[in-house]
Scaffold this active site. Structure first.
Site, PDB file in Angstrom:
ATOM      1  N   CYS A 195      13.056 -75.774  66.593  1.00  0.00           N
ATOM      2  CA  CYS A 195      14.224 -75.369  65.810  1.00  0.00           C
ATOM      3  C   CYS A 195      14.933 -76.576  65.215  1.00  0.00           C
ATOM      4  O   CYS A 195      15.579 -76.472  64.175  1.00  0.00           O
ATOM      5  CB  CYS A 195      15.191 -74.570  66.685  1.00  0.00           C
ATOM      6  SG  CYS A 195      14.592 -72.904  67.094  1.00  0.00           S
ATOM      7  N   CYS A 349      11.738 -90.030  57.761  1.00  0.00           N
ATOM      8  CA  CYS A 349      12.068 -88.607  57.913  1.00  0.00           C
ATOM      9  C   CYS A 349      13.379 -88.525  58.679  1.00  0.00           C
ATOM     10  O   CYS A 349      14.238 -89.381  58.506  1.00  0.00           O
ATOM     11  CB  CYS A 349      10.932 -87.854  58.604  1.00  0.00           C
ATOM     12  SG  CYS A 349      10.586 -88.409  60.281  1.00  0.00           S
TER      13      CYS A 349
END
Length: 391
Positions: A195, A349
């Protein structure tokens, strides 16, 4: 159906007032409320799923609730983990959960296990409870919870969530299927995003967690039809529910002991491969990246491989977005080649994992070498530019 000796359970005057809406239900009544008071439930995790189910189990009058969690409350939890509040950020989740539960029901016995559930402690923790509710978010712990419930013959009320979708069922109940009938083998590590990477609608765990609480109460009361043998699938975007039938697999392996679930899910091997890849990969810190950018970065292309919506939240100045999924399917490789045009490649990232994966793919598919930014944009926000939002 659990069978406590109801003659030994007494409801107080406060109980009659507190649970009056239960008591007037024919399916609950005095005996049903006594069953709830005599019952014991173990909740694994106080995150998105654990938060609503703990609130409603306590409010329903469960007499004894055990909580297993070793994490602390983070600001990013508050979007969905409604049992916790801002004042508890940085403090243990189980203490936060206990404090909130006792606000709802001061007569509930709360047992705290501030530890990571493992093969060494699972059986001793699970054994005293009637029902286990799985609110975890990773495959090793789900298999561990399942196997411990099978060995101890405990119902396992299961739920999981991702983005806008959730699922729930009841495992190991009255001869019904268990988790290994749904997932005989774990997926390869990294195939299913967490998540934290993929996101989750904050309301979604409330819906699935309340379904888990409902199933738990029905098992205790011995009323209604549980989800045993049925996998309930929920899509919040479509506001749709559908069911899949689940049956025990007669050929599944016999569970006769707890094993190394990290090993079973391939995590040590994946970590070793990742470590080897990073060992062979050049890396720089965010401070070194700042020096390169401050000097003009004429010889470099700074590639951001996060998703477009993440790029909208926060970005490092001068970065170019080519999402990792585009690189994985090959479409982004040509774009990276076009961007480079003889320049060196730096990739970042959110935290450094996806960028390392992107560099490996670019090397394999196009012979492109890249430099990974350790810690990603999170480290940039923490160590270089605090004005960049963390998420």
């Amino acid at each position: 159906m659990l069978n406590p000796n109801l003659d030994e359970v007494q409801l107080s005057k406060d109980d009659y007032e507190r649970y009056s809406r239960h008591l007037i239900l024919p399916e609950v009544g005095v005996d049903g409320q006594k069953r709830l008071k005599a019952a014991s439930v173990l909740c694994i995790g106080t995150g998105g799923l654990g938060s609503p189910l703990l609130l409603y189990l306590a409010a329903a009058g469960i007499g004894r609730i055990g909580i297993v969690d070793f994490d602390v409350v983070d600001t990013s939890n508050l979007q969905r983990q409604v049992i916790h509040g801002t004042s508890w950020v940085g403090k243990p989740k189980i203490q936060s959960a206990k404090d909130r539960i006792l606000e709802i029901n001061p007569y509930c016995q709360i047992d705290l296990y501030e530890t990571r559930l493992s093969s060494e402690n699972a059986l001793s923790i699970v054994e005293p409870y009637d029902i286990v509710v799985d609110g975890t978010d990773n495959f090793p712990t789900r298999y561990l919870v399942n196997d411990a419930c099978v060995l101890l013959n405990k119902p396992n009320v299961y739920g999981s969530i991702f983005r806008f979708e959730g699922q729930a069922t009841v495992f190991n109940y009255e001869g019904g299927p268990n988790y290994r009938d749904l997932y005989p083998e774990p997926p390869p590590p990294g195939l299913v995003p967490s998540c934290a990477e993929g996101g989750v609608l904050g309301i979604l765990p409330g819906i699935i967690g309340v379904i888990q609480a409902t199933e738990t109460v029905k098992i205790i009361l011995g009323t209604g039809q549980t989800l045993s043998g049925r996998l309930l699938l929920y899509n919040a975007l479509n506001m749709s529910f559908r069911e899949l039938k689940l049956r025990p697999n007669p050929e599944r392996p016999v569970i006769d002991k707890l094993i190394d679930y990290e090993e079973f899910c391939g995590i040590p091997q994946a970590k070793a491969a990742e470590a080897q890849q990073q060992f062979n990969m050049e890396e720089i810190t965010v401070q070194q990246l700042k020096q390169i950018l401050d000097n003009g970065a004429d010889d470099y292309v700074l590639l951001d491989v996060r998703n477009p919506n993440e790029y909208e939240i926060a970005k490092i100045p001068g970065s170019v977005l080519v999402p990792l999924p585009d690189i994985e399917n090959g479409d982004g490789v040509a774009k990276v080649q076009e961007l480079l045009n003889g320049h060196k490649l730096i990739v970042h990232c959110k935290m450094g994992g996806r960028s390392a994966k992107a560099i490996g793919i670019l090397k394999e598919k196009a012979g492109i070498d890249g430099i990974n930014v350790k810690g990603g944009i999170n480290a940039w926000s923490q160590e270089v530019d605090p004005s960049v939002p963390q998420y």
